[in-house]
Scaffold this active site. Structure first.
Site, short mmCIF file in Angstrom:
data_model
loop_
_atom_site.label_atom_id
_atom_site.label_comp_id
_atom_site.label_asym_id
_atom_site.label_seq_id
_atom_site.Cartn_x
_atom_site.Cartn_y
_atom_site.Cartn_z
N ILE A 166 0.88 -1.17 0.00
CA ILE A 166 0.00 0.00 0.00
C ILE A 166 0.91 1.21 0.00
O ILE A 166 1.63 1.46 0.97
CB ILE A 166 -0.92 0.00 1.23
CG1 ILE A 166 -1.82 -1.23 1.24
CG2 ILE A 166 -1.76 1.27 1.25
CD1 ILE A 166 -2.55 -1.43 2.54
N SER A 178 1.38 5.30 -0.54
CA SER A 178 0.78 6.63 -0.66
C SER A 178 1.64 7.49 -1.57
O SER A 178 2.86 7.51 -1.45
CB SER A 178 0.65 7.28 0.71
OG SER A 178 -0.22 6.54 1.54
N GLU A 179 0.97 8.18 -2.48
CA GLU A 179 1.65 9.04 -3.44
C GLU A 179 2.69 9.93 -2.76
O GLU A 179 2.43 10.53 -1.72
CB GLU A 179 0.63 9.92 -4.14
CG GLU A 179 1.23 10.89 -5.12
CD GLU A 179 0.18 11.83 -5.71
OE1 GLU A 179 0.27 12.11 -6.91
OE2 GLU A 179 -0.71 12.26 -4.97
N CYS A 229 10.37 6.88 0.23
CA CYS A 229 9.19 6.46 -0.53
C CYS A 229 9.52 5.92 -1.92
O CYS A 229 9.03 4.86 -2.32
CB CYS A 229 8.21 7.63 -0.66
SG CYS A 229 7.69 8.31 0.94
N GLY A 242 1.85 13.43 1.24
CA GLY A 242 2.23 14.05 2.51
C GLY A 242 1.46 13.50 3.70
O GLY A 242 1.04 14.26 4.58
N ARG A 243 1.26 12.17 3.73
CA ARG A 243 0.43 11.52 4.76
C ARG A 243 -0.96 12.12 4.82
O ARG A 243 -1.57 12.22 5.87
CB ARG A 243 1.10 11.59 6.14
CG ARG A 243 2.43 10.85 6.24
CD ARG A 243 2.84 10.57 7.68
NE ARG A 243 4.20 10.05 7.71
CZ ARG A 243 5.21 10.62 8.36
NH1 ARG A 243 5.01 11.71 9.08
NH2 ARG A 243 6.41 10.08 8.34
N THR A 283 8.99 15.50 11.18
CA THR A 283 7.83 15.39 10.30
C THR A 283 6.52 15.49 11.07
O THR A 283 5.56 16.10 10.59
CB THR A 283 7.86 14.06 9.52
OG1 THR A 283 7.99 12.97 10.44
CG2 THR A 283 9.02 14.03 8.57
N ASP A 335 -0.73 11.80 10.91
CA ASP A 335 -1.00 10.96 9.74
C ASP A 335 -2.49 11.05 9.43
O ASP A 335 -3.32 10.57 10.20
CB ASP A 335 -0.60 9.51 10.02
CG ASP A 335 -0.56 8.65 8.76
OD1 ASP A 335 -1.27 9.00 7.80
OD2 ASP A 335 0.15 7.64 8.75
N ARG A 388 -4.05 9.90 6.62
CA ARG A 388 -4.46 8.99 5.54
C ARG A 388 -5.67 8.14 5.93
O ARG A 388 -5.82 7.76 7.08
CB ARG A 388 -3.29 8.09 5.14
CG ARG A 388 -2.20 8.84 4.39
CD ARG A 388 -0.99 8.00 4.12
NE ARG A 388 -0.24 7.71 5.35
CZ ARG A 388 0.92 7.05 5.36
NH1 ARG A 388 1.43 6.59 4.24
NH2 ARG A 388 1.55 6.84 6.50
N THR A 393 5.33 -3.83 4.53
CA THR A 393 5.17 -2.55 5.23
C THR A 393 5.97 -2.55 6.53
O THR A 393 6.25 -3.60 7.09
CB THR A 393 3.68 -2.27 5.55
OG1 THR A 393 3.56 -0.94 6.06
CG2 THR A 393 3.13 -3.25 6.59
#
Length: 201
Positions: free
Chosen positions: A50, A52-53, A67, A93-94, A114, A126, A128, A149
């Site tokens: 999974i 994330s962009e 990433c 960006g989460r 972060t 986060d 997401r 993951t």
């Protein structure tokens, strides 16, 4: 939330030919992509990532995160197995978006980590939402995953969706001097399963 399947096509890559499946999130006005290789609907657990962009890491080769390296490693690992799936979710960006991510980077340039940067901008650590995975998994007839993951939240989210995670596979790659603090923040504040640098590989 309305996730609508749009179409599929072939996607030749340096790691082999994947099938690319497009999904539209009409509620959030976002487009998501799922890459598959081999028969993922057989009922057997599927090797999965999974992702994330991350425009900066995936496309611009940023060393501030891991990433891009993780995406490429997942594609390589699936190509070796000959069967697998990558969910490419548009949650930059989460979940705070690209421009807010640049603002967060600016705060990190001034010393924030972060998590602190996101919180200073008024966001959670986060943001997401993994519930969008359910219709994608249902469309692909996937019920069980071998998940690549380091993030315990992803495992929990899938289990809450009724998806069996039969195995959690460590997915550490791309550590460098520019992202060492970023990775330690992931481990210390977000609970990611990360080994010490000397054990990383």
């Amino acid at each position: 939330m309305t996730i609508r399947y749009v179409e599929s096509s072939k996607l030749p890559t340096p790691w082999g030919i994947f099938s690319m499946h497009g999904f539209e999130d009409t509620g959030a006005d976002k487009e998501h992509v799922v890459l598959t290789m081999g028969d993922v609907s057989s009922g057997d657990p599927v090797l999965a990532r999974i992702h994330s962009e991350c425009l900066t890491g995936d496309a611009l080769f940023s060393l501030r995160c891991d990433c891009g390296a993780q995406l490429q490693a997942a594609m390589h690992r699936i190509s070796i197995e000959g069967r697998g799936v990558i969910f490419y979710l548009r949650q930059e960006g989460r979940g705070i978006g690209l421009l807010n991510k640049i603002k967060a980077y600016h705060l990190q340039d001034k010393g924030a980590d972060t998590v602190e940067a996101n919180e200073q901008l008024g966001f959670g650590a986060d943001m997401r939402d993994y519930s969008i995975l359910r219709p994608m998994l249902e469309h692909l007839h996937i019920k069980a995953l071998k998940l690549m993951t380091n993030n315990p939240r992803k495992v929990t989210a899938l289990q809450e969706l009724g998806i069996e995670v039969v195995e959690r596979l460590p997915h550490q790659t791309g550590r460098n001097p520019h992202n060492a603090k970023y990775l330690e923040t992931k481990k210390g504040k977000l609970g990611h399963w990360l080994d010490h640098p000397e054990e990383d590989g």
